[in-house]
Design an enzyme around this catalytic site. Structure first.
Site, PDB file in Angstrom:
ATOM      1  CB  THR A 104      36.149  43.572  47.627  1.00  0.00           C
ATOM      2  OG1 THR A 104      35.558  44.085  46.442  1.00  0.00           O
ATOM      3  CG2 THR A 104      36.890  42.282  47.299  1.00  0.00           C
TER       4      THR A 104
ATOM      5  NE  ARG B 204      33.791  42.098  36.518  1.00  0.00           N
ATOM      6  CZ  ARG B 204      35.079  42.105  36.802  1.00  0.00           C
ATOM      7  NH1 ARG B 204      35.868  43.026  36.259  1.00  0.00           N
ATOM      8  NH2 ARG B 204      35.604  41.192  37.609  1.00  0.00           N
TER       9      ARG B 204
ATOM     10  CB  CYS C 195      40.768  49.960  38.638  1.00  0.00           C
ATOM     11  SG  CYS C 195      39.727  48.711  39.423  1.00  0.00           S
TER      12      CYS C 195
ATOM     13  CE  LYS D 207      38.296  41.037  33.678  1.00  0.00           C
ATOM     14  NZ  LYS D 207      39.141  42.250  33.647  1.00  0.00           N
TER      15      LYS D 207
ATOM     16  CD  GLU E 266      32.680  52.747  38.543  1.00  0.00           C
ATOM     17  OE1 GLU E 266      33.521  52.718  39.444  1.00  0.00           O
ATOM     18  OE2 GLU E 266      32.826  53.412  37.493  1.00  0.00           O
TER      19      GLU E 266
ATOM     20  CG  ASP F 103      32.439  39.633  38.689  1.00  0.00           C
ATOM     21  OD1 ASP F 103      31.753  40.400  37.982  1.00  0.00           O
ATOM     22  OD2 ASP F 103      33.654  39.439  38.499  1.00  0.00           O
TER      23      ASP F 103
ATOM     24  CB  THR G 290      43.007  38.877  32.648  1.00  0.00           C
ATOM     25  OG1 THR G 290      42.093  38.901  33.760  1.00  0.00           O
ATOM     26  CG2 THR G 290      43.134  37.445  32.162  1.00  0.00           C
TER      27      THR G 290
ATOM     28  NE  ARG H 134      33.666  42.143  42.344  1.00  0.00           N
ATOM     29  CZ  ARG H 134      34.074  42.698  43.502  1.00  0.00           C
ATOM     30  NH1 ARG H 134      35.151  43.469  43.518  1.00  0.00           N
ATOM     31  NH2 ARG H 134      33.427  42.469  44.621  1.00  0.00           N
TER      32      ARG H 134
ATOM     33  CD  GLN I  74      44.372  45.169  37.189  1.00  0.00           C
ATOM     34  OE1 GLN I  74      43.156  45.403  37.229  1.00  0.00           O
ATOM     35  NE2 GLN I  74      44.852  43.949  37.330  1.00  0.00           N
TER      36      GLN I  74
ATOM     37  CG  LEU J  54      38.155  41.394  28.405  1.00  0.00           C
ATOM     38  CD1 LEU J  54      37.113  40.321  28.711  1.00  0.00           C
ATOM     39  CD2 LEU J  54      37.953  41.955  27.015  1.00  0.00           C
TER      40      LEU J  54
END
Length: 364
Positions: free
Chosen positions: A282, A296, A235, A322, A260, A294, A317, A262, A238, A218
């Site tokens: 962050t 998401r 990113c 996730k 985008e 986060d 991951t 998170r 990954q 993901l």
């Protein structure tokens, strides 16, 4: 067209209006609010709003934003901020945008005695949720509206159910063979909710056997890392690394999710970068902006897997969240496949923060 699709259209229209600076009416049949985003607010619009609301203008902020301003307040709720002497755009900007208030803590303290803060009701909370869906700062100005005003409106239930409704309405709308540098046998599939909405993509490598656990990742879109090769994150490494591994494995699926930053959007991610450049990590940067650490939602990923006939996965991951999210949605995660890449001087602190504050399983 069923009611869910009607609701999706209503919310999509409201998102569009909010992003272009228009007011949106949110109505639960008992009460109505007219809402505008703080981002596009002018003093002229604010004055007109105050007249329409008989002076009763509310600023709705998240608990995270108020905590960032130094208040001892729960981050789990939204709050209504009222200024008996009346708001101006400068004060609203000071309260809602850390990029204008980072050097103005003293100014905020001076205003603090003149404002009243109470927990927002469910209707005001949904107005804030709409602003997040629009990828705007999570802060809105609203006034009470008469229920008999003949304006297009959206219900709080439609707003709150938007993410799950959009995921359940996803359909495969297009696909094409796209040979890649490290995976010539690849294709890209595009999924979109019926009646509009944001597209999510699946990069399918090789021939998938859905009778066996499928190697998947993901991957939340990252313009700066994936396209520009930014060193601030991992990113890009990954993304390309996952495709390489899937090609060597013989097959795999990378779900490229339109989330985008998170889930806060590219513009807000760039704002978070500005805050990181003055010392916030962050996670704290997102909280300063008023978001959760986060934002998401993995329901779209689950819906895409279902449409692809995949029920068992080996998930690439470092993020236990996730694994938990897919499991909660009924996907059988048979294995977590570590997916870490070396740090560089620009992202080392970022990666440490992911370990220390977000629980990522990375050795730094």
């Amino acid at each position: 067209m069923n009611s869910k699709n009607h609701n999706l259209i209503d919310v999509d229209n409201a998102i569009y209006d909010l992003r272009r600076g228009a007011s949106v009416v949110v109505d639960d049949l008992k009460k109505s609010f007219a809402v505008v985003s703080v981002e596009l607010l002018t003093q002229e619009r604010l004055d007109a709003f105050a007249i329409a609301g008989n002076g009763n203008v509310q600023l709705i902020l998240t608990g995270n934003r108020l905590q960032a301003l130094g208040l001892d307040i729960s981050p789990q709720h939204a709050y209504s901020v009222v200024c008996p002497g009346g708001f101006n755009v400068e004060l609203i900007s000071l309260l809602s945008n850390p990029l204008t208030s980072a050097k103005s803590q003293k100014a905020f303290q001076e205003h603090l005695q003149n404002i009243a803060i109470t927990q927002a009701d469910h209707l005001a909370q949904s107005c804030l949720s709409l602003s997040k869906l629009a990828r705007l700062l999570p802060a809105v100005v609203l006034v009470d509206m008469s229920n008999d005003v003949a304006l297009p409106c959206v219900s709080p239930d439609s707003i709150n159910a938007y993410a799950s409704n959009a995921a359940s309405a996803l359909t495969l709308v297009s696909e094409a063979r796209v040979p890649l540098d490290s995976a010539e046998h690849a294709k890209v599939l595009a999924f979109r909710p019926q009646y509009g909405g944001i597209e999510h993509l699946a990069i399918v490598i090789g021939d998938i056997d859905v009778n066996l656990p499928v190697l998947i990742r993901l991957h939340s879109e990252c313009f700066t890392g994936d396209l520009l090769g930014s060193l601030r994150c991992d990113c890009g490494s990954q993304l390309r690394g996952a495709i390489d591994v899937m090609a060597k494995n013989g097959s795999g699926i990378l779900l490229y999710l339109a989330q985008e930053g998170r889930g806060i959007g590219l513009v807000n991610k760039l704002r978070a970068y500005q805050l990181q450049d003055v010392g916030h990590d962050t996670v704290d940067a997102n909280l300063q902006l008023g978001f959760d650490s986060d934002e998401r939602n993995y329901a779209p990923a689950v819906a895409m897997l279902q449409l692809l006939g995949v029920s068992q996965v080996k998930l690439m991951t470092n993020n236990p969240t996730k694994v938990a999210a897919l499991t909660a949605w009924g996907v059988d995660v048979t294995e977590r496949v570590p997916h870490a890449y070396p740090a560089n001087p620009h992202n080392e602190h970022y990666l440490k923060t992911k370990v220390e504050k977000s629980g990522h399983l990375i050795s730094i």
